[in-house]
Motif scaffolding. Sequence first.
Motif, short mmCIF file in Angstrom:
data_model
loop_
_atom_site.label_atom_id
_atom_site.label_comp_id
_atom_site.label_asym_id
_atom_site.label_seq_id
_atom_site.Cartn_x
_atom_site.Cartn_y
_atom_site.Cartn_z
N GLY A 185 0.81 -1.15 -0.48
CA GLY A 185 0.28 -0.15 0.18
C GLY A 185 1.36 1.14 0.04
O GLY A 185 0.71 2.09 -0.97
N HIS A 186 1.52 1.03 1.03
CA HIS A 186 3.24 2.38 0.75
C HIS A 186 3.53 2.61 -1.08
O HIS A 186 3.16 3.58 -1.14
CB HIS A 186 3.97 2.39 2.01
CG HIS A 186 5.69 3.00 1.54
ND1 HIS A 186 5.37 4.20 2.30
CD2 HIS A 186 6.08 2.79 0.66
CE1 HIS A 186 6.10 5.06 1.76
NE2 HIS A 186 7.20 4.61 0.91
N ALA A 189 0.03 4.11 -3.00
CA ALA A 189 0.23 5.29 -2.28
C ALA A 189 1.01 6.16 -3.37
O ALA A 189 0.78 7.26 -3.85
CB ALA A 189 0.42 5.27 -1.93
N GLY A 214 2.71 6.20 -6.43
CA GLY A 214 2.65 6.04 -7.50
C GLY A 214 3.68 6.13 -8.20
O GLY A 214 3.16 6.60 -9.51
#
Length: 138
Positions: A89-90, A93, A95
């Motif tokens: 997720g890190h 997020a 991008g």
Amino acid sequence: MIIAETRDIVTCLALRRTVFIEEQGVSEADELDDLDQAATHLLATLDGRPVGCARLLTDGGTGKIGRVCVLAEARGTGLGAALIRAAIGHFAAGGQVDVVKLGAQTHALAFYEKLGFSAYGPIYDDAGIPHRDMALTL
């Protein structure tokens, strides 16, 4: 359980010492390197106690999850999977990463496969422990 980014590298190093050096017999020279200051660290706590961590590095479009450890008392609780999901997720997020890689101890391949990683390449020795590279495309 709580998993969050931390600047408390000392606590992460203490967890890694317990799991890698004391439990698994990895030498201090193999465990410690100069990448900790440049890394993002995730710390997992259970009832306020640190019980696991992971180190995240970025190289271009590749995120690298490393130094993942969970204390013996917290294994089998789902904490390790939550730690890996938080790491993914890190990177997602941010991008800037399109693939997440890690070097898995061979006994943990099925654990990482359940989280979406695929093994590639040969088995290799890392600090006296057989490993295999794995990747997950975001």
